[in-house]
Design an enzyme around this catalytic site. Structure first.
Site, PDB file in Angstrom:
ATOM      1  N   ARG A  60       0.825  -1.203   0.000  1.00  0.00           N
ATOM      2  CA  ARG A  60       0.000   0.000   0.000  1.00  0.00           C
ATOM      3  C   ARG A  60       0.865   1.262   0.000  1.00  0.00           C
ATOM      4  O   ARG A  60       2.031   1.233   0.374  1.00  0.00           O
ATOM      5  CB  ARG A  60      -0.907   0.011   1.243  1.00  0.00           C
ATOM      6  CG  ARG A  60      -2.003  -1.037   1.224  1.00  0.00           C
ATOM      7  CD  ARG A  60      -2.844  -0.954   2.491  1.00  0.00           C
ATOM      8  NE  ARG A  60      -2.104  -1.401   3.670  1.00  0.00           N
ATOM      9  CZ  ARG A  60      -1.558  -0.588   4.563  1.00  0.00           C
ATOM     10  NH1 ARG A  60      -1.627   0.729   4.410  1.00  0.00           N
ATOM     11  NH2 ARG A  60      -0.908  -1.072   5.619  1.00  0.00           N
ATOM     12  N   LYS A 200      -8.886  -1.837   0.614  1.00  0.00           N
ATOM     13  CA  LYS A 200      -8.689  -0.929   1.735  1.00  0.00           C
ATOM     14  C   LYS A 200      -9.417   0.393   1.538  1.00  0.00           C
ATOM     15  O   LYS A 200      -9.758   1.068   2.511  1.00  0.00           O
ATOM     16  CB  LYS A 200      -7.197  -0.692   1.963  1.00  0.00           C
ATOM     17  CG  LYS A 200      -6.473  -1.903   2.527  1.00  0.00           C
ATOM     18  CD  LYS A 200      -7.109  -2.420   3.826  1.00  0.00           C
ATOM     19  CE  LYS A 200      -6.315  -3.565   4.426  1.00  0.00           C
ATOM     20  NZ  LYS A 200      -6.995  -4.166   5.610  1.00  0.00           N
ATOM     21  N   HIS A 219     -10.542  -3.616  12.242  1.00  0.00           N
ATOM     22  CA  HIS A 219      -9.499  -4.260  11.437  1.00  0.00           C
ATOM     23  C   HIS A 219      -9.137  -5.548  12.152  1.00  0.00           C
ATOM     24  O   HIS A 219      -8.194  -5.600  12.938  1.00  0.00           O
ATOM     25  CB  HIS A 219      -8.296  -3.331  11.314  1.00  0.00           C
ATOM     26  CG  HIS A 219      -7.263  -3.819  10.348  1.00  0.00           C
ATOM     27  ND1 HIS A 219      -5.918  -3.551  10.500  1.00  0.00           N
ATOM     28  CD2 HIS A 219      -7.366  -4.561   9.223  1.00  0.00           C
ATOM     29  CE1 HIS A 219      -5.251  -4.106   9.507  1.00  0.00           C
ATOM     30  NE2 HIS A 219      -6.097  -4.725   8.727  1.00  0.00           N
ATOM     31  N   SER A 239      -1.357  -6.044   9.386  1.00  0.00           N
ATOM     32  CA  SER A 239      -0.855  -7.085   8.488  1.00  0.00           C
ATOM     33  C   SER A 239       0.431  -7.677   9.050  1.00  0.00           C
ATOM     34  O   SER A 239       1.324  -6.951   9.505  1.00  0.00           O
ATOM     35  CB  SER A 239      -0.582  -6.504   7.094  1.00  0.00           C
ATOM     36  OG  SER A 239      -1.768  -6.043   6.514  1.00  0.00           O
ATOM     37  N   LYS A 243      -3.554 -12.365  11.876  1.00  0.00           N
ATOM     38  CA  LYS A 243      -5.020 -12.382  11.857  1.00  0.00           C
ATOM     39  C   LYS A 243      -5.568 -13.530  11.024  1.00  0.00           C
ATOM     40  O   LYS A 243      -6.439 -14.281  11.455  1.00  0.00           O
ATOM     41  CB  LYS A 243      -5.567 -11.061  11.298  1.00  0.00           C
ATOM     42  CG  LYS A 243      -5.341  -9.851  12.151  1.00  0.00           C
ATOM     43  CD  LYS A 243      -6.187  -8.671  11.701  1.00  0.00           C
ATOM     44  CE  LYS A 243      -6.143  -8.406  10.223  1.00  0.00           C
ATOM     45  NZ  LYS A 243      -4.795  -8.091   9.720  1.00  0.00           N
ATOM     46  N   THR A 244      -5.070 -13.649   9.795  1.00  0.00           N
ATOM     47  CA  THR A 244      -5.583 -14.677   8.889  1.00  0.00           C
ATOM     48  C   THR A 244      -5.233 -16.066   9.383  1.00  0.00           C
ATOM     49  O   THR A 244      -6.081 -16.953   9.449  1.00  0.00           O
ATOM     50  CB  THR A 244      -5.021 -14.453   7.472  1.00  0.00           C
ATOM     51  OG1 THR A 244      -5.420 -13.166   6.998  1.00  0.00           O
ATOM     52  CG2 THR A 244      -5.533 -15.512   6.515  1.00  0.00           C
ATOM     53  N   ASP A 258     -10.243 -10.275   7.959  1.00  0.00           N
ATOM     54  CA  ASP A 258      -9.588  -8.966   7.975  1.00  0.00           C
ATOM     55  C   ASP A 258     -10.456  -7.793   8.408  1.00  0.00           C
ATOM     56  O   ASP A 258      -9.960  -6.909   9.086  1.00  0.00           O
ATOM     57  CB  ASP A 258      -9.012  -8.676   6.591  1.00  0.00           C
ATOM     58  CG  ASP A 258      -7.983  -7.559   6.599  1.00  0.00           C
ATOM     59  OD1 ASP A 258      -7.199  -7.476   7.557  1.00  0.00           O
ATOM     60  OD2 ASP A 258      -7.962  -6.772   5.641  1.00  0.00           O
ATOM     61  N   ARG A 324       1.154 -12.463  -1.645  1.00  0.00           N
ATOM     62  CA  ARG A 324      -0.189 -12.749  -1.127  1.00  0.00           C
ATOM     63  C   ARG A 324      -1.008 -13.596  -2.096  1.00  0.00           C
ATOM     64  O   ARG A 324      -0.686 -13.718  -3.278  1.00  0.00           O
ATOM     65  CB  ARG A 324      -0.952 -11.447  -0.859  1.00  0.00           C
ATOM     66  CG  ARG A 324      -0.412 -10.646   0.326  1.00  0.00           C
ATOM     67  CD  ARG A 324      -1.208  -9.375   0.528  1.00  0.00           C
ATOM     68  NE  ARG A 324      -0.734  -8.612   1.664  1.00  0.00           N
ATOM     69  CZ  ARG A 324      -1.244  -8.675   2.897  1.00  0.00           C
ATOM     70  NH1 ARG A 324      -2.257  -9.500   3.130  1.00  0.00           N
ATOM     71  NH2 ARG A 324      -0.771  -7.940   3.873  1.00  0.00           N
TER      72      ARG A 324
END
Length: 532
Positions: A60, A200, A219, A239, A243-244, A258, A324
């Site tokens: 990003r 996003k 988030h 990130s 989390k995932t 997410d 990713r």
């Protein structure tokens, strides 16, 4: 030329976007892959996955994100965190981008953000690249085909990577731009092929709209116990914090990985898919996510692969550490068909501590939870943002500052009120380093993290003996099933305990200095919980 499923009353021309060449509306996955292959946008991988490179931008560009300053939003935007753009600059940007798009082929996807229909928004995504349309078709929620007949977007996102902004003319910072205009209900993205900007931008949009409805945008990932949506857990974190990975527990039902909302009705996913990091992805530790990398339509971003066999190299980060894969939620076998859960019973705040100071898990009081939520301490992981090449300690308020249009205390107060109303238990989990800082210590063993989380979620961890942490005042378990006791006391994992003490004192001071900005806006109990 209009191609695909579209309400003829609401084509792009009806939105004032004219002069384009072919416009493909709501193509499904096979057609989008065919178009992307025809355009030379990527390669077909094993199992029908689509392999792409995003060029020079593999993460990003938060510093290039702007909000248009209008009377409607000027008093509600957190301007210290969100770059301004003038209405005149946006109008020039819009006109020049649409002119640049003239005669080109574009792909439109009419999609939904939010699994709860009472709080969802309709989003029209207009993309220059077919694979971006495939990506966002995975990541947002796909309406039934019949619903497209009368689909009218609440917001439109236009993504044109080949367009280069002019900072002087468009009131932005560089040739790359993400510009949000809440009055015109348009988001413009230019100068970057990184697909994460698409999702996003919608998350940022919902982060602005939902608090006005007393809904907490988060988030976070989320899951719930099998056959019991009331037993819901949410996992906050930036990130790279897990989390995932940690929410994809085969013994629980995945709500999403997410972005979620917490309303008076419970928890709901904003998205229809997952966007998982693939660096060092292991088929034994993360079999479900690993399996998606060879499923039809999964978008594989910036991964090295064998040109003949198309076999992916999960260890080669020469393109980026931020490699990713993007896939629909239903590719995870234990995913919730509704993407809706109950009020969170457990709140997990994930941090990647590059200092090696924090314990693998700690129990927080509600005041401490708000303190750590507002602090948002973690380490930016290599590749997630441009210019980050190794873990970089940072404070990202609400564990998602780049996506927060409103002031942090708006989200903090929402979280505090919902915890008080629904009685969630809060935990701080360190997935970063132990035995030393980054470069000396080792990454926290994922087996230990999973064991501690399982014990926290099933309630058994609450029954063990706890000690008060000398540095932060939260409670740390003295022992836990399946976890070496030495790991629970980070000072004991260091070869030099006095070096640990110096590092801990440094981190405490960083927390204190960072939190001074919130002191005028918070209650006394949170101030008291700040340290000690």
């Amino acid at each position: 030329m209009t191609l695909g499923r579209v309400n003829p009353k609401f084509q792009l021309e009806d939105q004032g976007i004219t002069g384009l060449g072919e416009v493909h509306y709501n193509l499904i996955e096979p057609a989008l892959i065919e178009a992307a292959l025809k355009n030379g946008e990527g390669r077909l991988g094993r199992g029908g996955a689509f392999l792409v490179s995003t060029g020079k931008f593999t993460g990003r560009s938060p510093k290039d994100k702007h909000v248009v300053m209008t009377d409607t939003v000027k008093d509600t935007i957190w301007w210290e965190n969100n770059a301004q753009m003038s209405p005149e600059g946006f109008d020039a940007l819009y006109n020049d981008m649409v002119a640049h798009m003239g005669g080109g082929t574009y792909y439109v996807q009419d999609l939904v953000g939010g699994a709860d229909p009472a709080h969802s928004i309709k989003v029209r995504m207009v993309t220059e690249m077919a694979w971006h349309a495939l990506f966002i078709r995975h990541l947002l929620r796909r309406p039934e085909r019949e619903a497209l007949n009368d689909f009218v977007a609440d917001f439109t996102v236009i993504n044109c990577p080949s367009f280069q902004a002019d900072p002087a003319k468009h009131d932005c910072k560089s040739e790359t731009v993400i510009a949000m205009n809440f009055d015109r209900k348009i988001i413009l993205i230019g100068g970057t092929e990184y697909a994460g900007e698409n999702k996003k931008s919608v998350f940022t949009l919902l982060n602005y709209l939902l608090p006005a409805k007393n809904i907490m945008p988060m988030h976070c990932s989320a899951n719930h116990a099998k056959n019991n949506p009331v037993d819901t857990a949410v996992f906050f974190g930036l990130s790279g914090t897990g989390k995932t990975t940690l929410s994809a527990d085969p013994d629980r039902v995945l709500i999403g990985d997410d972005e979620h909302g917490w309303s008076d009705r419970g928890t709901f996913n904003f998205e229809g898919g997952c966007y998982a990091k693939t660096i060092n992805l292991n088929p034994e530790a993360e079999p479900e996510i690993y399996a998606t990398t060879s499923k039809f339509g999964t978008v594989i971003e910036n991964m090295v692969f064998d040109k003949e066999t198309r076999e992916l190299d999960f260890d080669d980060d020469s393109l980026t550490a931020n490699m990713r894969c993007a896939y629909p939620l239903e590719y995870i076998s234990n995913a919730s068909p509704t993407a809706i859960g109950g009020h969170p019973k457990s709140i997990i705040m994930l941090t990647c501590d590059a200092f090696g100071v924090l314990p693998p898990i700690a129990r927080l009081t509600p005041a401490q939870a708000m303190y750590h939520f507002l602090s948002g301490f973690t380490s930016k992981v290599a590749g997630t943002e441009r210019g980050v090449t190794e873990p970089e300690p940072t404070f990202s308020t609400c564990f998602g500052a780049p996506f927060m249009p409103r002031r942090p205390e708006v989200y903090g107060n929402l979280l505090r009120d919902k915890i008080a109303k629904h009685g969630a238990t809060c935990w701080l989990v360190n997935t970063g380093w132990t035995g030393g800082a980054y470069g000396t210590g080792a990454r926290m063993p994922i087996k230990a993290t999973r064991a501690l989380l399982s014990a926290a979620l099933d309630g058994s961890l609450s029954n063990v003996e706890f000690r008060k942490d000398a540095n932060f005042g939260f409670e740390v378990p003295v022992d836990a099933p399946g976890v070496p006791t030495v790991l629970l006391d980070p000072r004991r994992t260091w070869d030099d305990p006095e070096a640990y003490d110096r590092q801990a004192a440094k981190l405490v001071e960083m927390f204190s200095s960072n939190f001074e900005q919130y002191l005028p806006f918070i209650d006394d109990d949170v101030k008291a919980a700040a340290i000690g």
